[in-house]
Design a protein around this motif. Structure first.
Motif, PDB file in Angstrom:
ATOM      1  N   GLU A  54       0.855  -1.194   0.000  1.00 25.13           N
ATOM      2  CA  GLU A  54       0.000   0.000   0.000  1.00 25.13           C
ATOM      3  C   GLU A  54       0.887   1.238   0.000  1.00 25.13           C
ATOM      4  OE1 GLU A  54      -3.187   0.093   2.990  1.00 25.13           O
ATOM      5  OE2 GLU A  54      -2.754   2.220   3.218  1.00 25.13           O
ATOM      6  N   SER A  55       0.577   2.171  -0.868  1.00 25.97           N
ATOM      7  CA  SER A  55       1.322   3.438  -0.868  1.00 25.97           C
ATOM      8  C   SER A  55       0.791   4.303   0.276  1.00 25.97           C
ATOM      9  CB  SER A  55       1.127   4.163  -2.200  1.00 25.97           C
ATOM     10  OG  SER A  55      -0.203   4.644  -2.278  1.00 25.97           O
ATOM     11  N   GLU A  92      -2.927   3.555  -2.303  1.00 26.30           N
ATOM     12  CA  GLU A  92      -3.036   2.671  -3.485  1.00 26.30           C
ATOM     13  C   GLU A  92      -2.596   1.266  -3.087  1.00 26.30           C
ATOM     14  OE1 GLU A  92      -0.945   5.030  -6.909  1.00 26.30           O
ATOM     15  OE2 GLU A  92      -0.491   5.852  -4.920  1.00 26.30           O
ATOM     16  N   ILE A  93      -3.319   0.265  -3.590  1.00 28.91           N
ATOM     17  CA  ILE A  93      -3.039  -1.137  -3.243  1.00 28.91           C
ATOM     18  C   ILE A  93      -2.446  -1.881  -4.435  1.00 28.91           C
ATOM     19  CG2 ILE A  93      -4.233  -3.348  -2.819  1.00 28.91           C
ATOM     20  CD1 ILE A  93      -3.846  -1.925  -0.240  1.00 28.91           C
ATOM     21  N   ARG A  94      -1.469  -2.729  -4.138  1.00 32.87           N
ATOM     22  CA  ARG A  94      -0.916  -3.650  -5.142  1.00 32.87           C
ATOM     23  C   ARG A  94      -0.740  -5.015  -4.477  1.00 32.87           C
ATOM     24  NH1 ARG A  94      -1.720   0.446  -7.368  1.00 32.87           N
ATOM     25  NH2 ARG A  94      -0.348   1.719  -8.671  1.00 32.87           N
ATOM     26  N   ARG A 130      -8.096   6.805   5.929  1.00 31.40           N
ATOM     27  CA  ARG A 130      -7.080   7.364   5.025  1.00 31.40           C
ATOM     28  C   ARG A 130      -6.057   8.212   5.775  1.00 31.40           C
ATOM     29  NH1 ARG A 130      -7.066   7.880  -0.348  1.00 31.40           N
ATOM     30  NH2 ARG A 130      -8.787   6.928  -1.473  1.00 31.40           N
ATOM     31  N   TRP A 155       6.678   1.942   0.039  1.00 25.04           N
ATOM     32  CA  TRP A 155       5.495   1.066   0.040  1.00 25.04           C
ATOM     33  C   TRP A 155       5.412   0.286   1.354  1.00 25.04           C
ATOM     34  CZ3 TRP A 155       1.570   0.535  -3.627  1.00 25.04           C
ATOM     35  CH2 TRP A 155       1.747   1.278  -4.798  1.00 25.04           C
ATOM     36  N   ARG A 205      -5.590  -0.959   3.608  1.00 27.31           N
ATOM     37  CA  ARG A 205      -6.854  -0.630   2.951  1.00 27.31           C
ATOM     38  C   ARG A 205      -7.627  -1.869   2.495  1.00 27.31           C
ATOM     39  NH1 ARG A 205      -7.444   3.810  -1.858  1.00 27.31           N
ATOM     40  NH2 ARG A 205      -9.716   3.849  -1.889  1.00 27.31           N
ATOM     41  N   SER A 206      -6.901  -2.942   2.177  1.00 31.02           N
ATOM     42  CA  SER A 206      -7.554  -4.173   1.713  1.00 31.02           C
ATOM     43  C   SER A 206      -7.155  -5.347   2.600  1.00 31.02           C
ATOM     44  CB  SER A 206      -7.126  -4.503   0.278  1.00 31.02           C
ATOM     45  OG  SER A 206      -7.429  -3.442  -0.581  1.00 31.02           O
ATOM     46  N   ASP A 242     -12.361  -4.797   0.747  1.00 28.95           N
ATOM     47  CA  ASP A 242     -12.126  -3.511   1.417  1.00 28.95           C
ATOM     48  C   ASP A 242     -12.125  -3.708   2.930  1.00 28.95           C
ATOM     49  OD1 ASP A 242     -11.933  -2.194  -0.932  1.00 28.95           O
ATOM     50  OD2 ASP A 242     -13.942  -1.300  -0.862  1.00 28.95           O
TER      51      ASP A 242
END
Ligand code: F6R
Ligand code: ZN
Length: 208
Positions: free
Chosen positions: A114-115, A119-121, A194, A137, A173-174, A188
């Motif tokens: 997560e940034s 943002e999620i990857r 946030r 990250w 976030r996820s 989610d």
């Protein structure tokens, strides 16, 4: 010039350990309270995992000097809390622009990143997969398989770990959950808050 003696280690994939390293720590399930959405399932699982570490890290830390590296192996049990797969606690590096490499040895893993802006990857972490964690990250790993997950990691010795960044935002976030078909999917995290601009700026300031 202070010289450090060169050293050879080896990965014992069966045991999930670095042989010839210098340190070891274990994470018990009770130390991971608050990580999972289903608190009742967590309380029930505590009884089953009283003596067994959920994950264990063996590492080689020659020094913590700027320019040196820390290498280690993490071994994670398979399991779920409710429908959420077992996780490492997760962190951002205390000096946040320090990157890291993970290399999979056994089992089926997923790295969740997560940034600071949320943002999620995800990256696969199975045998011979290399997962690159770029600067800035947040990262944690889930065992999404039915066997032990074993992976190697290498990161700059001065990086450090800040675990509070995840705690302060109510988790990542996820979440990584069972998709009901033997695989995994992202869901989610309802508790996620946030990060403010000030929090994001603090991440950047950690490197100066
Ligand atoms: C180091 C790193 C890994 C993890 C290890 C345990 O920067 O990313 O060595 O430390 O897999 O996870 P945590 O530290 O999140 O409990
Ligand atoms: Zn790390």
């Amino acid at each position: 010039m202070d010289l450090i003696e060169p050293v050879s280690c080896s990965v014992d994939v069966e045991a999930g350990e670095l042989r010839g390293g210098s340190g070891r720590y274990r994470k018990m399930l009770r130390e991971l309270a608050g990580l999972y959405a289903d608190e009742d399932a967590f309380a029930r699982a505590l009884a089953h995992f009283v003596d067994q570490p959920v994950y264990e890290v063996t590492d080689l830390r020659p020094s913590i000097a700027n320019g040196d590296v820390i290498t280690g192996v993490t071994r994670m049990l398979p399991g779920k809390i409710g429908d959420e797969y077992f996780l490492t606690r997760g962190h951002i590096h205390a000096i946040a622009d320090r990157s890291e490499i993970y290399y999979g040895h056994a089992g089926e893993g997923v790295m969740l990143l997560e940034s600071p802006a949320g943002e999620i990857r995800t990256l696969p972490l199975g045998p011979r997969d290399i997962a690159y964690v770029p600067p800035f990250w947040i990262h944690r790993t889930a065992n999404v398989g039915s066997t032990e997950l074993v992976f190697l990691f290498v990161y700059p010795a001065d990086a450090g770990q800040d675990y509070g960044i995840i705690e302060r935002s109510g988790g990542m976030r996820s979440r990584i959950v069972d998709d009901g078909r033997g695989g995994w999917e992202l869901r989610d995290n309802a508790s996620y808050v946030r990060r403010s601009k000030a929090d994001i700026d603090a991440v950047e300031a950690s490197c100066h």
